[in-house]
Write a protein that holds these residues in place. Structure first.
Motif, PDB file in Angstrom:
ATOM      1  N   GLN A   1      25.086  -9.561 -57.865  1.00  0.00           N
ATOM      2  CA  GLN A   1      25.714 -10.865 -57.922  1.00  0.00           C
ATOM      3  C   GLN A   1      27.159 -10.910 -58.504  1.00  0.00           C
ATOM      4  OE1 GLN A   1      22.862 -13.345 -60.114  1.00  0.00           O
ATOM      5  NE2 GLN A   1      21.145 -12.437 -59.079  1.00  0.00           N
TER       6      GLN A   1
ATOM      7  N   THR B   1      27.817 -18.591 -53.311  1.00  0.00           N
ATOM      8  CA  THR B   1      26.528 -19.221 -53.773  1.00  0.00           C
ATOM      9  C   THR B   1      25.310 -19.112 -52.780  1.00  0.00           C
ATOM     10  OG1 THR B   1      27.993 -20.733 -55.058  1.00  0.00           O
ATOM     11  CG2 THR B   1      25.831 -21.617 -54.755  1.00  0.00           C
TER      12      THR B   1
ATOM     13  N   ASN C   1      21.937 -17.471 -54.029  1.00  0.00           N
ATOM     14  CA  ASN C   1      20.687 -18.097 -53.947  1.00  0.00           C
ATOM     15  C   ASN C   1      19.631 -17.438 -53.041  1.00  0.00           C
ATOM     16  OD1 ASN C   1      21.473 -20.130 -55.575  1.00  0.00           O
ATOM     17  ND2 ASN C   1      22.431 -21.339 -53.944  1.00  0.00           N
ATOM     18  N   CYS C   2      20.058 -17.006 -51.958  1.00  0.00           N
ATOM     19  CA  CYS C   2      19.158 -16.236 -50.975  1.00  0.00           C
ATOM     20  C   CYS C   2      18.473 -15.260 -51.663  1.00  0.00           C
ATOM     21  CB  CYS C   2      20.079 -15.915 -49.680  1.00  0.00           C
ATOM     22  SG  CYS C   2      18.836 -14.977 -48.512  1.00  0.00           S
TER      23      CYS C   2
ATOM     24  N   ALA D   1      22.496 -24.529 -59.070  1.00  0.00           N
ATOM     25  CA  ALA D   1      22.323 -23.138 -58.582  1.00  0.00           C
ATOM     26  C   ALA D   1      23.214 -22.129 -58.970  1.00  0.00           C
ATOM     27  CB  ALA D   1      22.352 -23.054 -57.057  1.00  0.00           C
TER      28      ALA D   1
ATOM     29  N   ASP E   1      15.984 -15.981 -54.041  1.00  0.00           N
ATOM     30  CA  ASP E   1      14.769 -16.591 -53.516  1.00  0.00           C
ATOM     31  C   ASP E   1      14.001 -15.433 -52.891  1.00  0.00           C
ATOM     32  OD1 ASP E   1      13.066 -18.835 -52.584  1.00  0.00           O
ATOM     33  OD2 ASP E   1      13.893 -18.526 -50.485  1.00  0.00           O
TER      34      ASP E   1
ATOM     35  N   ILE F   1      22.491 -19.083 -61.550  1.00  0.00           N
ATOM     36  CA  ILE F   1      22.960 -17.772 -61.306  1.00  0.00           C
ATOM     37  C   ILE F   1      23.729 -16.998 -62.392  1.00  0.00           C
ATOM     38  CG2 ILE F   1      24.489 -16.590 -59.696  1.00  0.00           C
ATOM     39  CD1 ILE F   1      23.626 -18.482 -57.636  1.00  0.00           C
TER      40      ILE F   1
END
Length: 178
Positions: free
Chosen positions: A29, A52, A56-57, A168, A60, A172
């Motif tokens: 990240q 972002t 986020n992917c 998000a 998830d 993160i």
């Protein structure tokens, strides 16, 4: 002065609450935030939309227990053009240096980090705002928007769409330091 010139060549050592797989995910990240479109904000949104979406992917679809992070899939979905550069960064001292810099930014907001997620408005941490944002993000956001407050709440639907991206990003960044 560029971020690269500020970084030293020493590797930082991190201990992550959920073990080494979490630390690797945090490094992915950190490299993505710094390297996708050179860490620039996109489309005037105040954040990098591609980075972002990519993160986020990952959040998830990752299997953190097994240390599986679907970087290739998430890069394709989010049109990340420089995945090789990110992968190289993760395995280089740059990753720990970037992560350390994000830690310094977090420390400036709240040291030590008290909760995950920690939601910050206008680069100022306020516990009441962070707590409210987790219950009713639109109301918390409206407190920080100048102008007619009832109009802000009425237009909450449009704000709410944008707020999910802001939340998000907050989540993160706060996950870096949990």
């Amino acid at each position: 002065m560029s971020l690269e010139s500020e970084l030293n060549l020493n590797e930082h050592t991190f201990t992550c609450h959920h073990g080494p797989n979490e630390c690797r995910g945090n490094k992915i990240q950190a490299c993505a935030l710094r390297l996708i479109d050179a860490g620039q904000n996109t489309e005037g949104l105040g954040f990098n939309k591609i980075a972002t979406g990519f993160i986020n992917c990952l959040m998830d679809k990752a299997d953190r227990e097994k240390g599986y992070f679907p970087t290739m899939d998430c890069a394709q979905i989010n049109h990340v053009a420089n995945l090789n550069t990110i992968d190289n960064c993760v395995n280089h001292t740059d990753a720990s240096n970037y992560l350390s810099k994000f830690g310094e930014l977090t420390d400036k907001l709240q040291k030590p980090l008290q909760s995950v997620p920690t939601i910050v408005f206008n680069n100022v941490y306020n516990k009441e705002d962070s707590d409210l944002a987790q219950i009713n993000f639109v109301r918390a956001l409206c407190k920080h928007i100048p102008g007619d407050k009832p109009e802000c709440i009425k237009s909450g639907a449009g704000i709410l769409q944008m707020s999910f991206v802001v939340v998000a990003v907050s989540i993160i960044l706060s996950k870096f330091f949990s």
